[in-house]
Write a protein that holds these residues in place. Structure first.
Motif, mmCIF file in Angstrom:
data_model
loop_
_atom_site.group_PDB
_atom_site.id
_atom_site.type_symbol
_atom_site.label_atom_id
_atom_site.label_comp_id
_atom_site.label_asym_id
_atom_site.label_seq_id
_atom_site.Cartn_x
_atom_site.Cartn_y
_atom_site.Cartn_z
ATOM 1 N N VAL A 83 -26.506 -86.079 -22.597
ATOM 2 C CA VAL A 83 -27.251 -86.496 -23.787
ATOM 3 C C VAL A 83 -27.280 -85.342 -24.773
ATOM 4 O O VAL A 83 -27.783 -84.269 -24.468
ATOM 5 C CB VAL A 83 -28.695 -86.906 -23.397
ATOM 6 C CG1 VAL A 83 -29.557 -87.117 -24.619
ATOM 7 C CG2 VAL A 83 -28.662 -88.166 -22.533
ATOM 8 N N HIS B 232 -31.650 -93.184 -28.314
ATOM 9 C CA HIS B 232 -31.987 -91.825 -28.767
ATOM 10 C C HIS B 232 -31.637 -91.705 -30.246
ATOM 11 O O HIS B 232 -30.488 -91.846 -30.631
ATOM 12 C CB HIS B 232 -31.190 -90.815 -27.928
ATOM 13 C CG HIS B 232 -31.535 -89.386 -28.213
ATOM 14 N ND1 HIS B 232 -30.709 -88.344 -27.857
ATOM 15 C CD2 HIS B 232 -32.611 -88.816 -28.817
ATOM 16 C CE1 HIS B 232 -31.264 -87.195 -28.224
ATOM 17 N NE2 HIS B 232 -32.414 -87.464 -28.817
ATOM 18 N N ASP C 172 -31.992 -89.504 -33.895
ATOM 19 C CA ASP C 172 -32.303 -88.252 -34.577
ATOM 20 C C ASP C 172 -32.099 -88.517 -36.064
ATOM 21 O O ASP C 172 -30.972 -88.618 -36.536
ATOM 22 C CB ASP C 172 -31.373 -87.141 -34.079
ATOM 23 C CG ASP C 172 -31.664 -85.800 -34.754
ATOM 24 O OD1 ASP C 172 -32.293 -85.805 -35.836
ATOM 25 O OD2 ASP C 172 -31.255 -84.762 -34.208
ATOM 26 N N SER D 200 -27.953 -84.356 -29.079
ATOM 27 C CA SER D 200 -28.694 -84.891 -30.213
ATOM 28 C C SER D 200 -27.768 -85.666 -31.150
ATOM 29 O O SER D 200 -26.723 -85.163 -31.552
ATOM 30 C CB SER D 200 -29.349 -83.739 -30.965
ATOM 31 O OG SER D 200 -30.487 -84.223 -31.609
ATOM 32 N N GLU E 273 -36.325 -88.375 -32.773
ATOM 33 C CA GLU E 273 -36.524 -87.003 -33.234
ATOM 34 C C GLU E 273 -36.634 -87.005 -34.761
ATOM 35 O O GLU E 273 -35.956 -87.764 -35.419
ATOM 36 C CB GLU E 273 -35.349 -86.121 -32.791
ATOM 37 C CG GLU E 273 -35.242 -86.019 -31.270
ATOM 38 C CD GLU E 273 -34.265 -84.938 -30.817
ATOM 39 O OE1 GLU E 273 -34.191 -83.879 -31.473
ATOM 40 O OE2 GLU E 273 -33.582 -85.157 -29.806
ATOM 41 N N LEU F 160 -31.806 -96.476 -22.985
ATOM 42 C CA LEU F 160 -32.417 -95.409 -23.778
ATOM 43 C C LEU F 160 -31.770 -95.409 -25.161
ATOM 44 O O LEU F 160 -30.547 -95.369 -25.274
ATOM 45 C CB LEU F 160 -32.197 -94.059 -23.089
ATOM 46 C CG LEU F 160 -32.693 -92.822 -23.852
ATOM 47 C CD1 LEU F 160 -34.216 -92.808 -23.947
ATOM 48 C CD2 LEU F 160 -32.212 -91.536 -23.167
ATOM 49 N N SER G 249 -37.263 -96.194 -26.832
ATOM 50 C CA SER G 249 -36.776 -95.518 -28.040
ATOM 51 C C SER G 249 -37.363 -94.121 -28.116
ATOM 52 O O SER G 249 -38.576 -93.948 -27.981
ATOM 53 C CB SER G 249 -37.181 -96.280 -29.298
ATOM 54 O OG SER G 249 -36.607 -97.559 -29.316
ATOM 55 N N VAL G 250 -36.499 -93.143 -28.335
ATOM 56 C CA VAL G 250 -36.942 -91.764 -28.535
ATOM 57 C C VAL G 250 -36.477 -91.350 -29.928
ATOM 58 O O VAL G 250 -35.288 -91.427 -30.232
ATOM 59 C CB VAL G 250 -36.320 -90.827 -27.476
ATOM 60 C CG1 VAL G 250 -36.660 -89.373 -27.775
ATOM 61 C CG2 VAL G 250 -36.809 -91.210 -26.086
ATOM 62 N N ALA H 210 -33.709 -88.728 -19.853
ATOM 63 C CA ALA H 210 -32.488 -89.482 -19.546
ATOM 64 C C ALA H 210 -32.109 -89.291 -18.080
ATOM 65 O O ALA H 210 -31.810 -90.257 -17.367
ATOM 66 C CB ALA H 210 -31.351 -89.021 -20.455
ATOM 67 N N THR I 135 -34.750 -82.147 -27.848
ATOM 68 C CA THR I 135 -33.563 -82.655 -27.156
ATOM 69 C C THR I 135 -33.631 -82.317 -25.666
ATOM 70 O O THR I 135 -33.254 -83.142 -24.818
ATOM 71 C CB THR I 135 -32.284 -82.075 -27.791
ATOM 72 O OG1 THR I 135 -32.278 -82.450 -29.175
ATOM 73 C CG2 THR I 135 -31.041 -82.619 -27.126
ATOM 74 N N THR J 216 -35.653 -84.891 -24.099
ATOM 75 C CA THR J 216 -34.923 -86.165 -24.022
ATOM 76 C C THR J 216 -33.892 -86.129 -22.896
ATOM 77 O O THR J 216 -33.679 -87.124 -22.198
ATOM 78 C CB THR J 216 -34.236 -86.462 -25.368
ATOM 79 O OG1 THR J 216 -35.207 -86.345 -26.403
ATOM 80 C CG2 THR J 216 -33.649 -87.871 -25.387
#
Ligand SMILES: Nc1ncnc2c1ncn2[C@@H]1O[C@H](COP(=O)(O)OP(=O)(O)OP(=O)(O)O)[C@@H](O)[C@H]1O
Length: 155
Positions: free
Chosen positions: A55, A75, A77, A57, A104, A73, A101-102, A46, A39, A42
């Motif tokens: 931002v 994000h 999880d 999680s 976790e 973005l 795209s991120v 960001a 995080t 991320t």
């Protein structure tokens, strides 16, 4: 490629070096134990994309979208999908979308991974120290890793 991250700042700096290289449709997979720094990375990304909103999680919402930066973005999880259920999230639409795209805990949606991505595997090597192993998949992933390596090496 392996990199030692001596502090939170170093982790966020790595993300800031990556941010300008990113294009629509790029996918970043972040793995590592709880508290490894996913995080934090991320948040650095960001910030470098120009996103001012805080931002955090999206463990309960699974996906959060930030539209205010240079690129959208997405994000994700997916820790809560340990026992499956990822098929209905429409992850492919995000991966093919106009943003970055991120993800976790991507191991919980391993069957949905795209053909191109960069993978960051964080591990805790000290109180303030982390190590990250960065690998690439696909032509775009490989090109992105190459570009990141050049920036990190100051070329
Ligand atoms: N070098 C470092 N890089 C990143 N975080 C660090 C570093 N050193 C210490 N930390 C601390 O470790 C914690 C990392 O938490 P973070 O939420 O980023 O991990 P995470 O991998 O996202 O965990 P989770 O899966 O629980 O969301 C933070 O409290 C951060 O301040």
């Amino acid at each position: 490629m392996k990199q030692t991250l001596e502090s939170v700042t170093a982790t966020q700096q790595l993300a800031a070096q990556l941010a300008p290289l990113l294009q629509p449709g790029d996918v970043l997979l972040l793995t590592g134990e709880l508290g490894a720094g996913k995080t934090t990375f991320t948040q650095g990304l960001a910030h470098a994309l120009g996103i001012k909103r805080y931002v955090k999680s999206p463990t309960f919402t699974l996906i959060r979208e930030y539209q205010e930066g240079r690129l959208p973005l997405y994000h994700m999880d997916v820790y809560r999908l340990e026992n499956g259920g990822g098929d209905d999230l429409g992850l492919e639409e995000y991966f093919d979308g106009d943003g970055v795209s991120v993800v976790e805990w991507p191991q919980f949606v391993a069957d949905l991974w795209p053909a191109n991505y960069l993978s960051f595997d964080f591990s805790r090597t000290g109180d303030q120290q982390r190590q990250v192993q960065i690998t690439a998949q696909g032509q775009r992933g490989t090109a992105l890793l190459q570009a990141l390596a050049e920036v990190m090496n100051g070329k």
